[in-house]
Write an enzyme that holds these catalytic residues in place. Structure first.
Site, PDB file in Angstrom:
ATOM      1  N   HIS A 299      -1.325  10.642   9.985  1.00  0.00           N
ATOM      2  CA  HIS A 299      -0.103   9.848   9.782  1.00  0.00           C
ATOM      3  C   HIS A 299       0.640   9.695  11.113  1.00  0.00           C
ATOM      4  O   HIS A 299       1.047   8.594  11.478  1.00  0.00           O
ATOM      5  CB  HIS A 299       0.787  10.533   8.743  1.00  0.00           C
ATOM      6  CG  HIS A 299       2.168   9.943   8.593  1.00  0.00           C
ATOM      7  ND1 HIS A 299       2.527   9.159   7.523  1.00  0.00           N
ATOM      8  CD2 HIS A 299       3.276  10.038   9.373  1.00  0.00           C
ATOM      9  CE1 HIS A 299       3.790   8.785   7.650  1.00  0.00           C
ATOM     10  NE2 HIS A 299       4.276   9.318   8.776  1.00  0.00           N
ATOM     11  N   GLU A 300       0.785  10.803  11.819  1.00  0.00           N
ATOM     12  CA  GLU A 300       1.506  10.740  13.097  1.00  0.00           C
ATOM     13  C   GLU A 300       0.770   9.858  14.107  1.00  0.00           C
ATOM     14  O   GLU A 300       1.391   9.080  14.835  1.00  0.00           O
ATOM     15  CB  GLU A 300       1.725  12.143  13.668  1.00  0.00           C
ATOM     16  CG  GLU A 300       2.568  13.076  12.786  1.00  0.00           C
ATOM     17  CD  GLU A 300       3.903  12.463  12.368  1.00  0.00           C
ATOM     18  OE1 GLU A 300       4.404  11.587  13.087  1.00  0.00           O
ATOM     19  OE2 GLU A 300       4.414  12.832  11.303  1.00  0.00           O
TER      20      GLU A 300
ATOM     21  N   HIS B 270       1.403   6.221  13.503  1.00  0.00           N
ATOM     22  CA  HIS B 270       2.603   5.686  14.147  1.00  0.00           C
ATOM     23  C   HIS B 270       2.286   5.244  15.574  1.00  0.00           C
ATOM     24  O   HIS B 270       2.820   4.248  16.064  1.00  0.00           O
ATOM     25  CB  HIS B 270       3.714   6.746  14.186  1.00  0.00           C
ATOM     26  CG  HIS B 270       4.430   6.915  12.880  1.00  0.00           C
ATOM     27  ND1 HIS B 270       5.035   5.879  12.226  1.00  0.00           N
ATOM     28  CD2 HIS B 270       4.647   8.017  12.111  1.00  0.00           C
ATOM     29  CE1 HIS B 270       5.603   6.322  11.109  1.00  0.00           C
ATOM     30  NE2 HIS B 270       5.376   7.614  11.005  1.00  0.00           N
TER      31      HIS B 270
ATOM     32  N   TYR C 117      11.939   0.566  13.196  1.00  0.00           N
ATOM     33  CA  TYR C 117      12.004   1.723  12.303  1.00  0.00           C
ATOM     34  C   TYR C 117      13.294   1.751  11.494  1.00  0.00           C
ATOM     35  O   TYR C 117      14.092   2.685  11.569  1.00  0.00           O
ATOM     36  CB  TYR C 117      11.858   3.002  13.133  1.00  0.00           C
ATOM     37  CG  TYR C 117      11.347   4.187  12.354  1.00  0.00           C
ATOM     38  CD1 TYR C 117      10.070   4.192  11.813  1.00  0.00           C
ATOM     39  CD2 TYR C 117      12.142   5.304  12.163  1.00  0.00           C
ATOM     40  CE1 TYR C 117       9.600   5.272  11.104  1.00  0.00           C
ATOM     41  CE2 TYR C 117      11.685   6.392  11.448  1.00  0.00           C
ATOM     42  CZ  TYR C 117      10.415   6.366  10.926  1.00  0.00           C
ATOM     43  OH  TYR C 117       9.948   7.441  10.212  1.00  0.00           O
TER      44      TYR C 117
ATOM     45  N   GLU D  60       6.163   3.292   8.050  1.00  0.00           N
ATOM     46  CA  GLU D  60       5.811   4.524   7.345  1.00  0.00           C
ATOM     47  C   GLU D  60       4.571   4.342   6.463  1.00  0.00           C
ATOM     48  O   GLU D  60       3.704   5.210   6.395  1.00  0.00           O
ATOM     49  CB  GLU D  60       6.994   4.968   6.478  1.00  0.00           C
ATOM     50  CG  GLU D  60       8.003   5.803   7.225  1.00  0.00           C
ATOM     51  CD  GLU D  60       7.343   7.017   7.858  1.00  0.00           C
ATOM     52  OE1 GLU D  60       6.571   7.710   7.160  1.00  0.00           O
ATOM     53  OE2 GLU D  60       7.567   7.253   9.047  1.00  0.00           O
TER      54      GLU D  60
ATOM     55  N   ASP E 225      18.113   8.063   6.031  1.00  0.00           N
ATOM     56  CA  ASP E 225      16.688   7.927   6.359  1.00  0.00           C
ATOM     57  C   ASP E 225      16.377   6.539   6.934  1.00  0.00           C
ATOM     58  O   ASP E 225      15.362   5.918   6.587  1.00  0.00           O
ATOM     59  CB  ASP E 225      15.856   8.208   5.087  1.00  0.00           C
ATOM     60  CG  ASP E 225      14.358   8.191   5.329  1.00  0.00           C
ATOM     61  OD1 ASP E 225      13.939   8.478   6.469  1.00  0.00           O
ATOM     62  OD2 ASP E 225      13.630   7.875   4.380  1.00  0.00           O
TER      63      ASP E 225
ATOM     64  N   HIS F 295      11.217   6.387   4.345  1.00  0.00           N
ATOM     65  CA  HIS F 295      10.233   7.269   3.697  1.00  0.00           C
ATOM     66  C   HIS F 295      10.262   7.138   2.181  1.00  0.00           C
ATOM     67  O   HIS F 295       9.495   7.797   1.488  1.00  0.00           O
ATOM     68  CB  HIS F 295      10.476   8.726   4.075  1.00  0.00           C
ATOM     69  CG  HIS F 295      10.201   9.024   5.510  1.00  0.00           C
ATOM     70  ND1 HIS F 295      11.153   8.887   6.495  1.00  0.00           N
ATOM     71  CD2 HIS F 295       9.069   9.437   6.137  1.00  0.00           C
ATOM     72  CE1 HIS F 295      10.625   9.218   7.668  1.00  0.00           C
ATOM     73  NE2 HIS F 295       9.368   9.544   7.474  1.00  0.00           N
TER      74      HIS F 295
END
Lengths: 112, 352
Positions: B165-166, B169, B180, B189, B262, B267
């Site tokens: 996932h990271e 990005h 974002y 996301e 957020d 998210h």
């Protein structure tokens, strides 16, 4: 001593501070709060007033990459109520001191 | 061509005397005669002889660097493992190293993409960030992993879906990015979750039907009532816990969450495009990265997606890619159109 609460800054105590942390990879919303009576108010007033509330107008919440935390800090001290939205990268110095203090007081009394 | 021929092989080739290798030998001698700058791209190289031919097969290899922040919040921290170093014995560092390798292999195998930047660049990660730090993030240059507080999270390097996932990005960022905040942030996301889920499925060799579609399975402590952080298959069902509350993700535009927290619920509302992807992958069957993943990948990396794209704009872009790649009336194009309609993004769904 601080007193933990999951509510918005309380109306009975001399000082009340709430920290809401959102975002992060997990996207979990966590909230910590503290209420202090007059006997312990000075320490919390000092922590609150040390923060640059009027300067936290960052236009770019996305600074610092993806999956960082976002903070909303609300405080009520004698004569004033304050609120700030901070990106994690901005939450340093006196902000961090206040956040850590609320977290610690909340955790210490709630045991969670 | 990402592979480079190492000097020892060039030397062997230069010395070759077989008549059919005369041209290659001369080329190798000339290559050796030229002073070469060090080329940082690493490669796996296999050399074999097939009949009279010398066959070189190259694929890029990862160049990983793991650092340890030693519980401070300073980056990058102390370097503890590079690509050619043995395992450190530190679980987080070694898990991060392995996870980066698995993600690298996925990107190459599924999309012929060499590393996060597409150019074989170094994959950098820092572990043990902060004191009981409850998060993993991408700072624009590297992945950063906390250890978790031990009460909610056990750490973040144990799940390949988190690591990938990271890195997802990073791929988004290198492809032009998605702002974002709000819907474009939720797409950022969601795309990262797609990379996370697909990498895990690739490692396990799972089909769309076999996969869990969970993000972050296994990183909660046993005290938490929940199996993962998010479910792409059933957004809103990943956890339901006394302390953490219930997974707030919507699976349809009618349940889109308006919030200022957020970064505008990036998210949370990612559940909607996550579900759309799951529907496409399920409709097409087989390995999700081969068609559904490819359509999403080409959409994100194609260069025409605006940084501020909302769900509807992204939906149009995926339909366009599917129609271009597979045909206007193809099974793939139909699956993509159907999915976006099913989650309420198109066909009269709320156009936020």
């Amino acid at each position: 001593m601080g007193h933990s609460t999951d509510q918005a800054p309380g109306e009975g105590a001399a000082v009340a501070v709430t920290v809401v942390r959102s975002g992060g990879f997990a996207g979990l919303r966590r909230q910590w709060g503290v209420e202090a009576d007059s006997a312990d108010a000075d320490r919390w007033v000092a922590l609150v007033e040390a923060c640059p509330w009027d300067e936290c107008t960052s236009g770019d919440r996305t600074a610092g990459g993806a999956d960082r935390f976002a903070y909303r800090i609300s405080a009520r001290v004698p004569g004033a109520t304050r609120r700030a939205d901070l990106a994690e990268a901005e939450a340093s110095g006196p902000w961090r001191a206040l956040i850590d203090a609320v977290h610690e007081a909340s955790t210490a009394t709630s045991g969670s | 061509m990402y592979a480079i021929v190492p000097p020892y092989l060039l030397s062997r080739l230069a010395d070759a005397e077989a008549p059919h290798l005369a041209v290659a030998a001369e080329a190798a001698r000339q290559t050796l005669a030229v002073t070469r700058a060090y080329h940082a791209t690493r490669a796996n190289l296999e050399v074999s002889v097939e009949g009279d031919a010398l066959v070189f097969e190259g694929s890029p290899a990862p160049d990983r660097v793991i650092s340890d922040a030693e519980r401070r919040e300073r980056l990058p921290g102390v370097r503890v493992r590079g690509e050619d170093d043995p395992a450190t014995g530190d679980t987080a560092a070694d898990q991060a190293f392995d996870g980066l390798g698995e993600t690298f292999a996925f990107l190459w195998d599924a999309f012929a993409r060499a590393s996060v930047d597409g150019a074989g660049g170094t994959l950098a990660a820092t572990v043990h960030y902060g004191e009981k730090y409850d998060n993993a993030f991408w700072n624009g240059e590297r992945m950063v992993f906390g250890d978790g507080d031990g009460e909610v999270f056990t750490g973040f390097t144990g799940s390949i879906s988190v690591i990938a996932h990271e890195l997802g990005h990073g791929v988004v960022e290198h492809s032009g990015g998605l702002e974002y905040a709000g819907q474009s942030g939720a797409l950022n996301e969601s795309v990262a979750d797609v990379f996370g889920a697909l990498t895990e499925q690739h490692v396990r060799g799972q089909t769309a039907a076999e996969a869990s579609w969970l993000i972050g399975a296994g990183i909660f402590t046993p005290a938490v009532q929940g199996e993962a952080l998010r479910s792409m298959k059933a957004p809103g069902t990943a956890y339901d816990d006394d302390v953490l509350g219930r997974d707030p993700q919507p699976a349809h535009m009618r349940d889109y969450v308006e919030t200022t927290e957020d970064n505008g619920g990036v998210h949370i509302n990612s559940g909607i495009p996550n579900k759309a992807f799951h529907l496409v992958a399920s409709a097409l069957g087989g390995h999700a990265w081969e068609r559904a993943g490819r359509i999403w990948y080409l959409t994100v990396t194609g260069g025409s997606l605006p940084r501020t794209a909302d769900f509807a704009r992204f939906a149009v872009a995926t339909v366009h890619v599917a129609a271009t790649e597979y045909g206007e009336d193809s099974e793939e194009a139909v699956a993509v159109r159907t999915a976006w309609s099913a989650v309420g993004v198109t066909n009269g769904g709320a156009q936020h």
